[in-house]
Design an enzyme around this catalytic site. Sequence first.
Site, PDB file in Angstrom:
ATOM      1  N   HIS A 114     -14.090  -8.047  17.518  1.00 45.86           N
ATOM      2  CA  HIS A 114     -14.619  -7.857  16.172  1.00 45.86           C
ATOM      3  C   HIS A 114     -16.618  -7.970  15.995  1.00 45.86           C
ATOM      4  O   HIS A 114     -16.572  -8.312  15.384  1.00 45.86           O
ATOM      5  CB  HIS A 114     -14.427  -8.874  15.831  1.00 45.86           C
ATOM      6  CG  HIS A 114     -12.833  -9.515  15.530  1.00 45.86           C
ATOM      7  ND1 HIS A 114     -12.128  -9.860  13.716  1.00 45.86           N
ATOM      8  CD2 HIS A 114     -11.865  -8.405  16.026  1.00 45.86           C
ATOM      9  CE1 HIS A 114     -10.826  -8.998  13.860  1.00 45.86           C
ATOM     10  NE2 HIS A 114     -10.447  -8.635  15.079  1.00 45.86           N
ATOM     11  N   ASP A 156      -5.250   0.513  12.472  1.00 46.50           N
ATOM     12  CA  ASP A 156      -6.249   0.108  11.851  1.00 46.50           C
ATOM     13  C   ASP A 156      -7.462  -0.487  12.983  1.00 46.50           C
ATOM     14  O   ASP A 156      -7.464  -1.368  13.425  1.00 46.50           O
ATOM     15  CB  ASP A 156      -5.996  -1.043  10.647  1.00 46.50           C
ATOM     16  CG  ASP A 156      -5.314  -2.137  11.425  1.00 46.50           C
ATOM     17  OD1 ASP A 156      -4.855  -2.659  12.140  1.00 46.50           O
ATOM     18  OD2 ASP A 156      -5.550  -3.237  10.396  1.00 46.50           O
ATOM     19  N   GLU A 176      -2.645  -4.001  10.998  1.00 50.42           N
ATOM     20  CA  GLU A 176      -2.413  -5.464  11.377  1.00 50.42           C
ATOM     21  C   GLU A 176      -3.362  -6.709  11.462  1.00 50.42           C
ATOM     22  O   GLU A 176      -2.858  -7.143  10.949  1.00 50.42           O
ATOM     23  CB  GLU A 176      -2.285  -5.440  13.215  1.00 50.42           C
ATOM     24  CG  GLU A 176      -2.238  -6.271  14.454  1.00 50.42           C
ATOM     25  CD  GLU A 176      -3.596  -7.274  14.656  1.00 50.42           C
ATOM     26  OE1 GLU A 176      -3.537  -8.162  14.331  1.00 50.42           O
ATOM     27  OE2 GLU A 176      -4.999  -6.810  13.902  1.00 50.42           O
ATOM     28  N   GLU A 177      -4.708  -6.055  11.036  1.00 52.06           N
ATOM     29  CA  GLU A 177      -6.138  -6.894  10.653  1.00 52.06           C
ATOM     30  C   GLU A 177      -5.318  -7.737   9.762  1.00 52.06           C
ATOM     31  O   GLU A 177      -5.444  -8.980   8.994  1.00 52.06           O
ATOM     32  CB  GLU A 177      -6.703  -6.128  10.288  1.00 52.06           C
ATOM     33  CG  GLU A 177      -7.418  -5.662  12.061  1.00 52.06           C
ATOM     34  CD  GLU A 177      -8.131  -6.648  12.873  1.00 52.06           C
ATOM     35  OE1 GLU A 177      -8.399  -7.753  12.599  1.00 52.06           O
ATOM     36  OE2 GLU A 177      -8.614  -5.837  13.497  1.00 52.06           O
TER      37      GLU A 177
END
Length: 406
Positions: A375, A79, A146-147
């Site tokens: 990020h 993702d 996962e995020e």
Amino acid sequence: MTRVDEVLEGMDATRVWQEEFYRHVHAHPELSSREVQTAAQVADRLGAFGYEVTHVGGGVVGVLTNGSGRTVLARADMDALPVTELTQLPYASKVTAVDESGATVGVSHACGHDVHVTCLLGAAASVAGARDAWSGTFVALFQPAEETGAGARGMVDDGLTDKVPRPDVAFAQHVLGLEAGVVGTQAGPAFSAGDSVRITVHGKGSHGSMPHLGVDPVVLAASIVLRLQTIVARETKPGDFAVVTVGSSVAGTKSNIIPDRAVLLVNIRTYDEKVRERVIAGIERIVRAECEASGSPQPPTFEYYDQFPLTENDPDVTAKVTEAFRSYFGEDRVIELGRVTASEDFSRLPSAFGIPYTYWGVGGFAPGQPSYPNHSPYFAPAIQPTLTAGTEALVVAALAYLGKEA
């Protein structure tokens, strides 16, 4: 020639399609739980390599059985993030999407999951192309979401442990702001547990000129924010690790209106379950006490979400894989990673099987290249040697358990 060399003998050809595939995935990111096109492309590739492909909980699993022996599982997450990319790369993402709140957001692989997918596909292709060098079963697992901390749990809930062979050991890796070509390992706690909590505190609305007729949740929230800092500073034993961050405090819409509530978003990171329990208990105690002190008309509410387990690497597996890395990469390219304060949900997969695991870091930034944290809208790993090193690391780790005796 070692067994690892045999498996990696075709890396020159692999690099060609890997780099093209990486650029495509990077330019076409998909948010958590929406990885439809990425999953489809992964499934197509695995099928072409000769894997038995299964779709589980939004993810894709490829199984390649090659005689008797142990079973190794390697995982990559698929993702992307709701982050507008600012790298100016020719293959930069221009994708937008509507998020869960209804807002239109930019989408990019600002955490490097496109690297993870590409490396695991390269490793899957490599082991499939050199079956004389190893024996056993290789499981390539591509995980969604996962995020948000939901992907691994979703695959387990969808029957993962019944749909694929039980592995003997599991691996995963993450591209980080290290020098490209470097691999970092860490025994024991490696990535912190993470919890997010939405706290709603209640006041009593009034005109801004008549505060005595209301209960001001803005002042209440401010008191809570300041007091929460004492959990780490005064309630956590020196030497123990904990982070308590208030990432958002929202209340009201106009300067002359005292609102009736405030919402705080708090993030917690810990390496120890007992510390985690004390931190959460401390947050709830402080919030309730401040509400009572302020005369709040009703109790606060706590909504926990985006929760991640501790990533605690098995010492024996980590030692075995680290030794294999040093043998292949050389001492100078294998470092001690140290504890990373970010969080991961990977460990839910091996935990569901009841097997040991290790999770390592791979460098992604060439010397002289600006290094940005995961990020960041500027996060852009160097394609090479990052992809090659990540692919090699997965193969080396797998062959440490599957490689035939010379």
